[in-house]
Design a protein around this motif. Structure first.
Motif, PDB file in Angstrom:
ATOM      1  N   ASP A  19      -8.453   1.783   0.811  1.00  0.00           N
ATOM      2  CA  ASP A  19      -8.503   0.395   0.278  1.00  0.00           C
ATOM      3  C   ASP A  19      -8.844  -0.700   1.177  1.00  0.00           C
ATOM      4  OD1 ASP A  19      -7.966  -1.374  -1.975  1.00  0.00           O
ATOM      5  OD2 ASP A  19      -5.969  -1.548  -1.683  1.00  0.00           O
ATOM      6  N   ALA A  58       3.504   6.571  -0.996  1.00  0.00           N
ATOM      7  CA  ALA A  58       3.225   5.940   0.313  1.00  0.00           C
ATOM      8  C   ALA A  58       4.653   5.609   0.976  1.00  0.00           C
ATOM      9  CB  ALA A  58       2.712   4.280  -0.052  1.00  0.00           C
ATOM     10  N   TRP A  81       7.188   3.407   3.279  1.00  0.00           N
ATOM     11  CA  TRP A  81       7.378   2.139   3.417  1.00  0.00           C
ATOM     12  C   TRP A  81       8.550   1.759   4.214  1.00  0.00           C
ATOM     13  CZ3 TRP A  81       4.755  -2.198   0.905  1.00  0.00           C
ATOM     14  CH2 TRP A  81       3.836  -1.702  -0.156  1.00  0.00           C
ATOM     15  N   ASP A  90      -3.408  -0.789   8.857  1.00  0.00           N
ATOM     16  CA  ASP A  90      -2.725  -0.926   7.717  1.00  0.00           C
ATOM     17  C   ASP A  90      -1.733  -2.228   8.181  1.00  0.00           C
ATOM     18  OD1 ASP A  90      -3.527   0.024   5.199  1.00  0.00           O
ATOM     19  OD2 ASP A  90      -2.788   1.850   5.860  1.00  0.00           O
ATOM     20  N   LEU A 115       4.210  -1.797   4.364  1.00  0.00           N
ATOM     21  CA  LEU A 115       3.525  -0.575   4.020  1.00  0.00           C
ATOM     22  C   LEU A 115       3.146   0.233   5.404  1.00  0.00           C
ATOM     23  CD1 LEU A 115       2.159   1.645   2.387  1.00  0.00           C
ATOM     24  CD2 LEU A 115       0.015   0.113   2.362  1.00  0.00           C
ATOM     25  N   ARG A 156      -0.269   5.003   3.632  1.00  0.00           N
ATOM     26  CA  ARG A 156      -0.652   5.562   2.388  1.00  0.00           C
ATOM     27  C   ARG A 156      -0.735   6.751   1.918  1.00  0.00           C
ATOM     28  NH1 ARG A 156      -3.302   0.446   0.405  1.00  0.00           N
ATOM     29  NH2 ARG A 156      -3.402  -0.989   2.260  1.00  0.00           N
ATOM     30  N   ASN A 157      -1.120   7.686   2.693  1.00  0.00           N
ATOM     31  CA  ASN A 157      -1.410   8.838   2.435  1.00  0.00           C
ATOM     32  C   ASN A 157      -0.813   9.922   3.368  1.00  0.00           C
ATOM     33  OD1 ASN A 157      -2.870   8.453   4.522  1.00  0.00           O
ATOM     34  ND2 ASN A 157      -4.637   9.896   4.015  1.00  0.00           N
TER      35      ASN A 157
END
Length: 744
Positions: A277, A326, A328, A373, A392, A395-396
């Motif tokens: 992203d 994700a 967090w 990120d 965050l 993400r993966n």
């Protein structure tokens, strides 16, 4: 009470194959209790209480009493230290997550000396457990300082040895599935390379890769750009992308493709170096530097919105699917991001550094994608987020929620097609989609990667949802068992080849040579391990005595071998166990040879029954034991065989043969100087073989007796070799002292 001397460990043998104790591998330990022979557990003041305090579950072992809590009773009544050591070792292995229920301890003819055994899946793990158990037991006996911390340290040491030496969880799941189907396995290295099955019927796995996985397919999967190109050609939805050589090229490519984008290594794995992203030039160029550290080339591709999914394809069908989410953390106003990750994410018991953990530990400061990120959120690993702020982290790479039952048939078809296009029989296909229960085209979803050798742990131990039997799926793929399976005698569905084992002290070598000859004439590529050496297809490749476990393994590993014959001495069974787990035919000639086995505390022929019964115990349910009817104790082995029994004798009136024929059993004997084969009341001379007088005269110098001839014919008969071929083969058999040559 004075301090007791250490229990001496006189000898340790690792019995790899079926043995006098059990079908499975065990560690056999010869113990000298010394002065403790005079002090069973009930005569050691405070010992039972100290031991139970250290190992609270120990008294609940069944033991010989046969019921839950039996060992508590044995401790109270008084049992000897060797028996206690057996249970201490078993309990330590249980605590180290390697459950072990089998163990035995038996006295020998020498006072205070015992033989103790316990189940041992891995020799080094078993030796470590023995050493730790020995130390714990002596501390409990002598009331030395040893507490819960020491027990935990012992367990951790055993666990560390398991991690170092035992198979990984993905491999274990496949091997366990094979074991459930009674498919044998052989570990081929110190890692995860395992052979399933024997000889020409074998398959090999290396974790989740199989010997059906081609090098070309693996090479394609390793090249993500080539993979995408092939998939797109076949109509599989993939994100557009291109290979770039610099950060500036990455930004140019991102503008051509359209923001947002993904930057990742073209040949990376496990999500390393992947940034998602990305929307600005600064983010794209920074992501290029991250990806460059994890691969040889960098790829920029369109960002597909949705959840990350991993679908496992085996043999052209989807057998499991998992969804990612994700990761967090929530700020508390005092802790840094790195501290929050350690406290809120890395404490998850499903995260760890080894392959036994479905989720990896998060390295906040060193993972470039995470740092990137965080920077996009205006943070760093050392920054302190405000209380309540959601941050965050990743993400993966957090795929751990089972969604197998949600996969839409159209998605399943597309994913299976992707695996076929790449050419992988076992593949982990990464799919990004908002909803895996809807077709991909309808939601703009895409396949982003196709991986060879996928990890299975996310499907075996999902964080949410039901575990999936993916090991069984791979095993069934390698050994399909359907109505279309070829002749069961070929054993292709269970990975087996015909195996004949011959045990005893008289005539076993010529029997082995004769059986191998007859199997050779039946058109099979034969392996033979006997005192004369190691033979492949009638050619001698090793002239030393090969009646031992290592030589037997050489035959079973050889992909050319379609049937194998083993001469098994009693010392082989006692020293290392049989070289195979089960056999189609087991021959026992007699119970002699005790005079040469003093080192194993065997001095009388009657003790040989327990040793040589191992050969009969190993016969498969569909196989046969060929037993000498002239030896009463050998005849008693009939009740131990899981398969059929065929008796042989030079005396047609032998009592065992008469009784066996009365039950419609099969038998061989000599009448009118010819071999007679009988099934119940039906008799027939062996065709193709004339009078035995001439045969004896030709072969007497080689030690071939009528008993050897009958045993070999019985084994061939049990293998369903045509009778006319058996007779003609026996008539034509010629042998030298030791044939030489090279195998091809």
């Amino acid at each position: 009470m004075s301090k007791q001397d250490d229990i001496k460990l006189l000898r340790i043998n690792y019995l790899r194959g079926p043995n006098i104790w059990t079908y499975r591998a065990v560690l056999e330990v010869w113990l000298d209790l010394g002065g403790l022979e005079d002090f069973p557990s009930n005569l050691l003041p405070g010992f039972n209480d100290r031991l139970v305090a250290l190992l609270p579950a120990l008294p609940e072992h069944h033991c010989g009493v046969g019921e839950h809590g039996g060992f508590r009773q044995r401790l109270q009544e008084g049992t000897w230290a060797g028996h206690v050591l057996e249970h201490v070792v078993i309990e330590l292995l249980n605590l180290a997550d390697m459950p072990t229920g089998f163990g035995q301890t038996r006295s020998t003819s020498q006072r205070g000396v015992y033989r103790m055994v316990f189940r041992a899946r891995d020799e080094q793990v078993a030796r470590t457990a023995l050493a730790e158990g020995h130390r714990l037991l002596m501390a409990a006996i002598n009331a030395e300082f040893y507490g819960a911390v020491d027990v935990q340290a012992a367990v951790e040491k055993i666990r560390a040895k398991v991690d170092d030496c035992y198979l990984g969880p993905s491999t274990v799941s496949i091997v366990a599935a094979a074991t459930d189907r009674r498919i044998p396995h052989i570990r081929l290295n110190d890692g995860n390379l395992v052979q399933l099955g024997y000889g020409a019927s074998q398959r090999r796995i290396w974790t989740a890769e199989t010997d059906l996985t081609s090098a070309i397919a693996e090479g394609i999967a390793h090249d993500k750009d080539l993979t995408k190109s092939l998939l797109a050609t076949c109509g599989v939805p993939v994100p557009e992308g291109e290979i770039v050589n610099s950060a500036q090229d990455a930004w140019a490519a991102a503008q051509n493709i359209g923001l947002p984008v993904v930057v990742k290594p073209s040949d990376g794995n496990h999500g390393r170096g992947v940034s998602l992203d990305l929307k600005t030039q600064q983010e794209v160029e920074a992501a290029f530097d991250v990806a460059k550290r994890h691969g040889t080339e960098v790829m920029v591709e369109r960002f597909v919105r949705g959840h990350e999914h991993r679908l496992l394809v085996v043999g052209g069908r989807v057998v499991a699917a998992a969804r990612g989410e994700a990761a967090w953390v929530t700020g508390d106003g005092t802790s840094t991001v790195a501290q929050l990750v350690d406290a809120q994410l890395n404490t998850n018991p499903r995260r760890g550094l080894g392959e036994d953990f479905p989720l990896s530990q998060i390295k906040t400061a060193t993972d470039g994608a995470i740092v990137l990120d965080l920077q996009r959120q205006g943070l760093s690993p050392d920054a302190i987020p405000a209380a309540g702020r959601e941050v965050l982290i990743q993400r993966n790479g957090n795929v751990a929620i089972d969604c197998t039952d949600e996969v839409h048939p159209d998605v399943e078809y597309i994913v299976s097609l992707a695996a076929r296009v790449v050419g992988l029989d076992v593949a982990g296909v990464d799919v990004v989609a908002q909803d895996i229960s809807r077709p991909l085209h309808a939601q703009g979803g895409a396949i982003v990667e196709v991986n060879a050798g996928p990890g299975l742990l996310m499907h075996l131990k999902p964080a949410e949802g039901a575990p999936r039997p993916v090991g069984r799926a791979i095993c069934d793929h390698l050994f399909p068992h359907t109505a279309d399976t070829p002749d069961p005698g070929q054993h292709s569905y269970d990975g087996r080849i015909p195996i004949v084992g011959i045990a005893g002290s008289g005539g076993t070598q010529p029997i082995a040579r004769l059986v191998a000859w007859l199997l050779h004439l039946s058109g099979r590529y034969i392996g033979l391990a006997c005192r004369d050496g190691l033979f492949l297809d009638q050619r001698c490749v090793d002239t030393t005595d090969c009646t031992h476990w290592e030589a037997g393994q050489r035959l079973l590993i050889n992909r050319a071998v379609q049937a194998a014959v083993f001469e098994n001495g009693a010392d082989t069974i006692l020293r290392s166990g049989l070289p195979y787990d089960r056999c189609q035919v087991g021959v026992v000639t007699d119970l002699g040879g005790a005079s040469d086995l003093g080192e194993f505390d065997i001095t009388e022929d009657d003790q040989m029954f327990k040793v040589l019964r191992t050969q009969v115990d190993a016969v498969l349910p569909g196989g046969a034991a060929v037993l000498n009817a002239d030896h009463a104790r050998v005849v008693e082995m009939q009740s131990l065989c899981d398969g059929e029994v065929i008796f042989y004798s030079t005396n047609p009136n032998a009592a065992a043969i008469a009784a066996h024929r009365g039950e419609n059993g099969r038998a061989l004997y000599v009448r009118q100087d010819q071999v007679v084969l009988a099934t119940g009341t039906t008799e027939a001379f062996l065709p193709g073989l004339g009078k035995l007088a001439a045969w004896r005269e030709r072969h007497e110098r080689l030690g071939l007796s009528e008993e050897s001839l009958l045993a070999a014919v019985g084994a061939a008969w049990a293998l369903a070799i045509p009778l006319d071929l058996i007779g003609a083969g026996m008539e034509a058999f010629e042998s030298t002292e030791k044939p030489a040559g090279r195998a091809v």
